[in-house]
Write an enzyme that holds these catalytic residues in place. Structure first.
Site, short mmCIF file in Angstrom:
data_model
loop_
_atom_site.label_atom_id
_atom_site.label_comp_id
_atom_site.label_asym_id
_atom_site.label_seq_id
_atom_site.Cartn_x
_atom_site.Cartn_y
_atom_site.Cartn_z
N CYS A 1 8.58 1.88 -8.01
CA CYS A 1 8.45 0.78 -7.06
C CYS A 1 7.07 0.14 -7.17
O CYS A 1 6.81 -0.60 -8.11
CB CYS A 1 8.77 1.23 -5.64
SG CYS A 1 9.13 -0.16 -4.53
N HIS B 1 13.87 3.42 -6.17
CA HIS B 1 13.34 4.71 -5.72
C HIS B 1 14.23 5.86 -6.20
O HIS B 1 15.10 6.34 -5.48
CB HIS B 1 13.22 4.73 -4.19
CG HIS B 1 12.05 3.97 -3.68
ND1 HIS B 1 10.81 4.54 -3.50
CD2 HIS B 1 11.91 2.66 -3.35
CE1 HIS B 1 9.96 3.62 -3.06
NE2 HIS B 1 10.60 2.47 -2.97
N GLU C 1 13.55 8.92 -6.52
CA GLU C 1 13.35 10.16 -5.75
C GLU C 1 14.30 10.26 -4.56
O GLU C 1 14.51 11.34 -4.01
CB GLU C 1 11.89 10.27 -5.28
CG GLU C 1 11.51 9.42 -4.08
CD GLU C 1 11.31 7.94 -4.37
OE1 GLU C 1 11.00 7.19 -3.43
OE2 GLU C 1 11.46 7.53 -5.54
#
Length: 247
Positions: free
Chosen positions: A117, A218, A220
């Site tokens: 990001c 994102h 994660e």
């Protein structure tokens, strides 16, 4: 030290934080980031923003096998020659300088890195590119940032023949988005490896770098779908570590 587990540095936030009676500035990072690293077989090391010069950046990276530039506040538009949009975050010059120095040094020494990001935006600006400061002005919607900490899901198309395509092994994937800025002018040496259907850049990479990948979404936040990105970084970091040992 376990030779099979490479050390992966992750940049962190510096924010006002409360714990018990304390209300102080603190360095922190959401758990999902470093969980993704150790699940992929790496050892996460947190890197708080701090005063930096070339020597400090070299010392830090000399101890690492890989680097992740994480998400967070907007990059200062002064770094790419623009005045701030009304929606752009208050500048964080300490973090901007810290991450720029680490990333520049990582590129010079061919240290594997992953940008997430904000990390993609830091990379693009470090390479002389610029950013769209407020995507709704361009795409006409808040499809990439619903606000309130709610991630939106967007489909991105992956360019064939790229490192990203090798990692995800799909022509298109659904990703979790939370950003109101994106690449405008592309930085030197970068290639676009993913876009969404409105043309927004969703991933870039340095094709001549052993592992220089950055995504606008994102990963994660979606361990099942995007673990491949962290696995790819850790594999590249393990090879980098082995190469250091052979010198």
């Amino acid at each position: 030290m376990n030779a099979s587990k490479p050390l992966i540095g992750l940049t962190t936030y510096l924010e006002q934080a409360q714990q018990g009676v304390w209300d102080v500035q603190a360095s922190f990072l959401p758990k999902v980031y470093f969980e993704a690293v150790y699940r992929a077989g790496g050892i996460p090391v947190l890197l708080p923003p701090q005063p930096v010069d070339d020597e400090i950046a070299a010392e830090v990276l000399g101890a690492l096998d890989g680097l992740i530039i994480t998400g967070g506040k907007d990059v200062d538009p002064a770094r790419y020659g623009q005045e701030p949009h009304p929606t752009t975050d208050e500048p964080r010059p300490d973090r901007d300088a810290w991450e720029d120095a680490l990333l520049t040094a990582a590129i010079e020494r061919e240290l594997p890195f992953l940008g997430i990001c904000r990390g993609l935006q830091v990379l693009n600006v470090a390479r002389g590119g610029s950013l769209i400061q407020h995507l709704p002005d361009v795409v006409g919607s808040t499809r990439y940032n619903a606000g309130g900490g709610v991630f939106t899901v967007n489909e991105v198309g992956i360019a064939g023949g790229t490192r990203l395509a090798e990692l995800v092994a799909d022509e298109a994937i659904g990703v979790k988005s939370y950003h109101h800025q994106a690449v405008d002018e592309l930085g030197d040496g970068l290639v676009v490896t993913a876009r969404s259907d409105d043309g927004t850049v969703q991933a870039v990479e340095l094709p001549d770098h052993p592992f220089g990948v950055a995504v606008q979404w994102h990963p994660e936040e979606d361990a099942a779908e995007d673990a491949r990105l962290f696995a790819g970084l850790v594999d590249a970091a393990r090879a980098y570590r082995a190469g250091k040992g052979a010198v």
